[in-house]
Design a protein around this motif. Structure first.
Motif, short mmCIF file in Angstrom:
data_model
loop_
_atom_site.label_atom_id
_atom_site.label_comp_id
_atom_site.label_asym_id
_atom_site.label_seq_id
_atom_site.Cartn_x
_atom_site.Cartn_y
_atom_site.Cartn_z
N GLN A 199 0.84 -1.20 0.00
CA GLN A 199 0.00 0.00 0.00
C GLN A 199 0.87 1.26 0.00
O GLN A 199 0.58 2.22 -0.72
CB GLN A 199 -0.94 -0.02 1.21
CG GLN A 199 -2.00 -1.09 1.10
CD GLN A 199 -2.73 -1.35 2.41
OE1 GLN A 199 -2.20 -1.12 3.50
NE2 GLN A 199 -3.97 -1.84 2.31
N ILE A 238 -11.68 0.24 -3.07
CA ILE A 238 -11.58 -1.22 -3.13
C ILE A 238 -12.77 -1.78 -3.89
O ILE A 238 -13.92 -1.45 -3.60
CB ILE A 238 -11.51 -1.83 -1.71
CG1 ILE A 238 -10.28 -1.29 -0.98
CG2 ILE A 238 -11.49 -3.36 -1.77
CD1 ILE A 238 -10.20 -1.69 0.48
N THR A 263 -7.60 -2.75 -5.31
CA THR A 263 -7.67 -1.39 -4.77
C THR A 263 -7.18 -0.45 -5.86
O THR A 263 -6.08 -0.63 -6.40
CB THR A 263 -6.82 -1.24 -3.50
OG1 THR A 263 -7.23 -2.24 -2.55
CG2 THR A 263 -7.00 0.13 -2.89
N THR A 273 -9.74 -8.83 -4.11
CA THR A 273 -10.11 -7.44 -4.33
C THR A 273 -9.01 -6.72 -5.11
O THR A 273 -7.85 -7.14 -5.09
CB THR A 273 -10.32 -6.67 -3.01
OG1 THR A 273 -9.10 -6.66 -2.27
CG2 THR A 273 -11.45 -7.27 -2.18
#
Length: 194
Positions: free
Chosen positions: A133, A168, A158, A156
């Motif tokens: 991230q 997301i 993002t 998922t």
């Protein structure tokens, strides 16, 4: 196995771009990046499942680019030297013709000083999510216009855009290349279903 960060002592000079390239050539079995402080990051190879995922996602972007001829597509071995002096290699990168016009052909043989317009990072079994991230935020700070962090562990994606909070989406939702990869769409669930 996690990535290893080698700290360069402050009294030593950080690798120049050419020295970093030579270091990578001397260690072809290693996946190497450099962060903005000059630290060298050595990452373990991914498992085969992650490699399959990277390959499928790369293929989708490459096929779109083959049709549009709007730029160039790179896979996880292509390193970009970014404005903050880091050298990063996304799992999938795409750089527009406009950005490439400022790059000399001989620079493309090494880690060219250009930021991709679009990146995909895939969370592999060995990746730390918070580090990925943070890496996505660094991509944006250096000029990436659209980024996707694909996480097969929770199914998922993002979506990262400059000046916006990450969004997301489940694999079942179709993603758009928006105004970066114009006309590109992808449903990750369909791409990764065998």
């Amino acid at each position: 196995m996690q990535s290893i960060t080698l700290t360069i002592p402050p009294n030593l000079n950080v690798f120049s771009d050419d020295e970093l390239y030579a270091f990578c050539l001397a260690n072809p079995e290693l996946r190497i990046e450099r962060d903005e402080t000059g630290h060298i990051i050595i990452m373990p190879p991914t498992g085969l499942e992650s490699s399959f995922t990277n390959g499928e996602l790369f293929g989708e972007v490459r096929n779109w680019n083959r049709q549009t001829k709007a730029g160039r597509t790179s896979e996880s071995n292509g390193g970009y030297t970014l404005p903050d002096k880091s050298m990063r290699a996304p799992d999938v990168g795409w750089v527009s013709k406009e950005r490439l016009m400022g790059v000399l052909p001989e620079e493309l043989k090494k880690f060219a000083h250009v930021c991709p317009d679009f990146v995909i990072e895939v969370r592999s079994e060995s990746d730390n999510l918070s580090e990925l991230q943070a890496k996505m935020q660094k991509w944006l700070q250096n000029g990436v216009r659209l980024g996707w962090l694909v996480d097969p562990q929770v199914k998922t994606t993002t979506i990262y855009r400059p000046g916006q909070d990450p969004l997301i989406k489940p694999f079942t939702e179709t993603l758009s290349g928006e105004d970066v990869l114009i006309g590109f769409t992808m449903n990750v669930a369909e791409v990764l279903t065998y």
